[in-house]
Design a protein around this motif. Structure first.
Motif, PDB file in Angstrom:
ATOM      1  N   SER A 162      -9.797  31.773 -37.898  1.00 42.75           N
ATOM      2  CA  SER A 162      -9.070  30.605 -37.405  1.00 42.75           C
ATOM      3  C   SER A 162      -7.799  30.339 -38.209  1.00 42.75           C
ATOM      4  O   SER A 162      -7.698  30.682 -39.375  1.00 42.75           O
ATOM      5  N   THR A 163      -6.853  29.715 -37.532  1.00 37.82           N
ATOM      6  CA  THR A 163      -5.622  29.285 -38.176  1.00 37.82           C
ATOM      7  C   THR A 163      -5.838  27.901 -38.769  1.00 37.82           C
ATOM      8  O   THR A 163      -6.422  27.027 -38.137  1.00 37.82           O
ATOM      9  N   LEU A 164      -5.373  27.717 -39.983  1.00 39.29           N
ATOM     10  CA  LEU A 164      -5.524  26.450 -40.678  1.00 39.29           C
ATOM     11  C   LEU A 164      -4.197  25.713 -40.685  1.00 39.29           C
ATOM     12  O   LEU A 164      -3.190  26.242 -41.152  1.00 39.29           O
ATOM     13  N   GLU A 165      -4.191  24.507 -40.177  1.00 40.11           N
ATOM     14  CA  GLU A 165      -2.982  23.700 -40.221  1.00 40.11           C
ATOM     15  C   GLU A 165      -2.607  23.409 -41.682  1.00 40.11           C
ATOM     16  O   GLU A 165      -3.486  23.206 -42.525  1.00 40.11           O
ATOM     17  N   LEU A 166      -1.320  23.344 -41.942  1.00 37.44           N
ATOM     18  CA  LEU A 166      -0.866  23.107 -43.314  1.00 37.44           C
ATOM     19  C   LEU A 166      -1.192  21.698 -43.800  1.00 37.44           C
ATOM     20  O   LEU A 166      -1.112  21.421 -45.005  1.00 37.44           O
ATOM     21  N   THR A 167      -1.569  20.821 -42.887  1.00 31.07           N
ATOM     22  CA  THR A 167      -1.970  19.459 -43.262  1.00 31.07           C
ATOM     23  C   THR A 167      -3.483  19.301 -43.368  1.00 31.07           C
ATOM     24  O   THR A 167      -3.964  18.248 -43.760  1.00 31.07           O
ATOM     25  N   ALA A 168      -4.226  20.357 -43.020  1.00 28.29           N
ATOM     26  CA  ALA A 168      -5.693  20.287 -43.041  1.00 28.29           C
ATOM     27  C   ALA A 168      -6.220  20.485 -44.458  1.00 28.29           C
ATOM     28  O   ALA A 168      -5.578  21.118 -45.301  1.00 28.29           O
ATOM     29  N   THR A 224       3.493  32.022 -46.127  1.00 25.46           N
ATOM     30  CA  THR A 224       2.960  30.877 -45.395  1.00 25.46           C
ATOM     31  C   THR A 224       1.820  31.310 -44.479  1.00 25.46           C
ATOM     32  O   THR A 224       0.828  30.592 -44.308  1.00 25.46           O
ATOM     33  N   GLU A 256      -1.989  29.729 -44.086  1.00 27.10           N
ATOM     34  CA  GLU A 256      -2.385  29.282 -42.750  1.00 27.10           C
ATOM     35  C   GLU A 256      -3.615  30.021 -42.236  1.00 27.10           C
ATOM     36  O   GLU A 256      -4.156  29.665 -41.189  1.00 27.10           O
ATOM     37  N   ASP A 280       3.089  23.680 -51.322  1.00 31.91           N
ATOM     38  CA  ASP A 280       1.825  23.282 -50.693  1.00 31.91           C
ATOM     39  C   ASP A 280       1.032  22.451 -51.701  1.00 31.91           C
ATOM     40  O   ASP A 280       0.314  22.989 -52.542  1.00 31.91           O
TER      41      ASP A 280
END
Length: 354
Positions: A30-36, A238, A242, A333
């Motif tokens: 899965s892709t991880l949002e940078l705000t997660a 990045t 992600e 980050d």
């Protein structure tokens, strides 16, 4: 009456393909949002491709590499350091993260490579333990920064040494027009050779190369800059942060890396042997001397000061090298800020040193 089943059939097939695609994406990772929030669980066998030779040596001698293995992380170490090498490896998708100073993250952004800083370290007495001094070619008379006027200075725009040269000129009240900047990438002992052969008059060189230089070339000298140059980061593609699996692994690695730097402080002789003696091939005496010159490393409680310094550097380079203005907060980050502070515990650094 003729019936046409095409429309409902197409709709059914589209729905099946969407569902299959969703399942396939989940299976692929899965892709991880940078705000997660950073994940806590690392899937076994997650690979991190790291250009971090110093920490590679320290984790091995300290036993901290076991924490990475126990977490299910498979590290593929690369003998890569510095901005030009790491950015080239990023573009070829051969590397996830690399240990650098602060400049490579700026040049990655300016040249279209998306990266994030996930680690910040400082030197506890930065002005007493600079990362670089100015090597002076034999026979060249430079005893102060004012003497740089008219001199040939080694300069690499995309490296920390290049930014330091611009900051030195600024401090001396000089401009690029007052000196001759000689484009030369700093790799290995290239600056030492350039000084020794008098291809340049002045070059910023690291402590281990200062000793090599002064021993190899009679009449070689060096002076300090009086400028803080201790920025030390780990920056990553990045796309790596992600990736949910790699982000979880990086959370563990940032913690282990923090412990490794603090271990260095308490075991200077073992650190000197593991990296500078066994890896960099310095003599035992020179390895210990370089560690002493480097000083003790610290983990800042907050990245606020480091980000302020990075913004000042970005602004200087934008003005002096004709780059676009850059908001450096987009390169950091800060989810990892708390990770390394937690790993450092009561040893976090506050105040001016941070």
């Amino acid at each position: 009456m003729r019936r046409s089943p095409r429309k409902p059939l197409v709709a059914v097939l589209a729905a099946v393909l969407v569902a299959a695609s969703a399942c396939g994406s989940e299976d692929a990772g899965s892709t991880l949002e940078l705000t997660a929030a950073l994940p806590d669980q690392v899937p076994s066998g997650t690979v991190l491709r790291l250009g971090d030779p110093q920490i590679q040596a320290v984790t091995a001698v300290s036993g901290l590499d076991k924490e990475l293995a126990d977490a299910g992380i498979q590290v593929e170490w690369a003998n890569i350091s510095g901005g030009p090498q790491s950015i080239q490896a990023f573009r070829a998708d051969k590397l996830d993260c690399s240990a650098v100073a602060d400049i490579p993250s700026l040049f990655a952004a300016w040249t279209g490579t998306a990266t994030k800083i996930v680690f910040q370290a400082v030197t506890l007495d930065p002005l007493d333990h600079p990362l670089y001094k100015l090597g002076i070619a034999p026979g060249v008379n430079v005893t102060s920064l004012a003497d740089l006027r008219g001199k040939k200075i080694a300069y690499s725009a995309g490296q920390a040494q290049g930014a330091l040269v611009l900051r030195v000129l600024q401090k001396a009240g000089l401009t690029q027009k007052d000196v001759q900047l000689v484009e030369l990438t700093s790799t290995g002992d290239s600056y030492v050779t350039a000084l020794g052969t008098k291809a340049v008059d002045v070059a910023p060189i690291a402590p281990q190369n200062i000793k090599l230089y002064e021993a190899k070339y009679p009449g070689a000298t060096s002076i300090g800059t009086g400028i803080r140059d201790d920025a030390s980061t780990l920056y990553c593609l990045t796309s790596a942060v992600e990736d949910a699996e790699k982000a979880a692994a990086l959370k563990v690695y940032v913690s282990v890396r923090t412990k490794a730097l603090l271990w260095q402080n308490e075991h200077p002789d073992e650190y000197a042997k593991a990296f500078f003696q066994d890896t960099q091939r310095l003599s035992e005496a020179d390895a210990k001397a370089v560690v002493a010159l480097q000083g003790r490393k610290g983990i800042p409680a907050t990245w606020d000061n480091a980000i302020t310094r990075l913004q000042e550097t970005a602004d200087l380079l934008a003005a002096e090298q004709n780059h676009d203005k850059l908001d450096v907060t987009t390169l950091v980050d800060r989810r990892f800020e708390a990770v390394q502070a937690a790993a450092a515990g009561s040893q976090v650094v506050t105040g001016d040193a941070a």
